[in-house]
Enzyme design. Sequence first.
Site, short mmCIF file in Angstrom:
data_model
loop_
_atom_site.label_atom_id
_atom_site.label_comp_id
_atom_site.label_asym_id
_atom_site.label_seq_id
_atom_site.Cartn_x
_atom_site.Cartn_y
_atom_site.Cartn_z
N HIS A 59 6.95 -1.62 -4.34
CA HIS A 59 7.82 -2.41 -3.46
C HIS A 59 8.37 -3.63 -4.19
CE1 HIS A 59 5.22 -0.87 0.15
NE2 HIS A 59 5.99 0.06 -0.34
N TYR A 103 11.82 -6.90 6.09
CA TYR A 103 12.47 -5.90 6.94
C TYR A 103 13.50 -6.59 7.84
CZ TYR A 103 8.66 -2.90 5.40
OH TYR A 103 7.77 -2.21 4.64
N GLN A 116 -2.86 -2.65 14.30
CA GLN A 116 -2.41 -3.52 15.42
C GLN A 116 -3.25 -3.34 16.68
OE1 GLN A 116 -0.41 -1.57 13.57
NE2 GLN A 116 1.32 -2.76 12.81
N ASP A 124 -1.60 -1.02 5.38
CA ASP A 124 -2.34 -0.68 6.59
C ASP A 124 -2.66 0.81 6.68
OD1 ASP A 124 0.24 0.10 7.26
OD2 ASP A 124 0.38 -1.13 9.06
N HIS A 131 13.86 0.51 8.11
CA HIS A 131 12.81 0.16 9.09
C HIS A 131 13.35 0.17 10.52
CE1 HIS A 131 8.76 -1.62 9.84
NE2 HIS A 131 8.52 -1.15 8.64
N GLU A 174 4.14 6.53 -1.70
CA GLU A 174 4.24 5.07 -1.58
C GLU A 174 2.91 4.46 -1.98
OE1 GLU A 174 4.76 3.68 2.45
OE2 GLU A 174 5.65 1.80 1.79
MG MG Z 1 8.61 2.35 5.96
#
Ligand code: MG
Length: 401
Positions: A128, A159, A44, A313, A209, A336
């Site tokens: 996911h 989310y 970002q 990311d 989240h 993950e």
């Molecule tokens: Mg997370």
Amino acid sequence: MPETVTIQDVQTIITQPAGSRLIIVKLITSEPGLYGLGCATFTQRFHAVHAAIDKHLKPFLIGRDVDRIEEIWQMSMVNSYWRNGPVLNNAISGVDQALWDIKGKRAGMPVYQLLGGKCREAADTYAHAGGKDKHEVVDSVRKYQEQGYRHIRIQMGGYGGQADTLQKPEGAPDGAYYNPREYCRRMLDMIEHVRTEVGPEVELLHDIHERLRPSDAIQFGKDVEPFKLFFLEDALAPEDNEWFNHMRTQCATPIAMGELFNHPHEWTPLIQNRLIDFIRMHVSQMGGITPARNVAAFANMFNVRTAWHGPGDTSPVGHAANLHLDLWAPNFGIQEWCRFNELCYEIFPGLPEVRNGYLYPNDKPGLGIDINEELAAKYPPKDEIIQWTQTRSPDGSPMRP
Ligand code: MG
């Protein structure tokens, strides 16, 4: 005495072959052909990280001995006097991971060997699963089970979930709206449905989240207890860390926390007070392999397991770094895994591969990953105002994303 190998150049490569802008540091050494790669991805605010590396770290690092990873990390952290922020931590991580890569290449060993050697042959991962409704989520879970995954994160509507019952005030601004109370009801129903449909054996995870108020998050942790989650992720925001004391006394749902952490004061009390079960920092965000190794060892003393952040990311170089930590750490929990596209495998030769849910290393010296800079340059980063983090509650007030 062998000749000292020094840092000759610090280059920053920014590429966007998929959704995220990836920042890679390439350290060039005084030994011809010897270089290292590290992940500095803060997608970002990539321009800020680039400037921190190029304008501040590079002049500070040129000429230093590549073997002195620890000293360089400590000095880089305090050289700015103000420290522990996401921009500088990511910049330092790029250098730190590249130094571990170089040390491995010099030793002729994969980085996990330098950390202490393997505790396991591969890292178990979670994928996911998601969907617009609970039936789609079940279909998605089954798809991953067929691919061999034993651990599957289940989300519905992204989310925060899709809010069906939003009643915004007149004049409410644009934004990524969601309804926290509706979220609790709908996710609970979804998790119950998925558990009923897929049975008890598959390990299910869910990521809040940080979208809930603390008391709602605690209630949710209690409500999902019967469905035996592998872990509940980011139930609270880092700013609400103290609430984990209350959550722990209220429910037995395993808690995973930490992807937003960048300061030791954030993770230390949670580990030493045994308030969480999994520590899951974004390794570049905390400053690289050097601090991650320390935190993993510290967490091991308290039987808190690792679950390093591994989304799109985190760059492929960062995922390789995660994997070396996973293979070594006695208290590894889960990794993950975001499933990179084919183009990422072309740009980053050596990107680890998943088979039957297990992530395998390639056993090359260092991190075992390279970059095709010519191809990476064909996918330059795009500037954009980020929309999904412009999160709002039903009355329009800003919320944490
Ligand atoms: Mg997370």
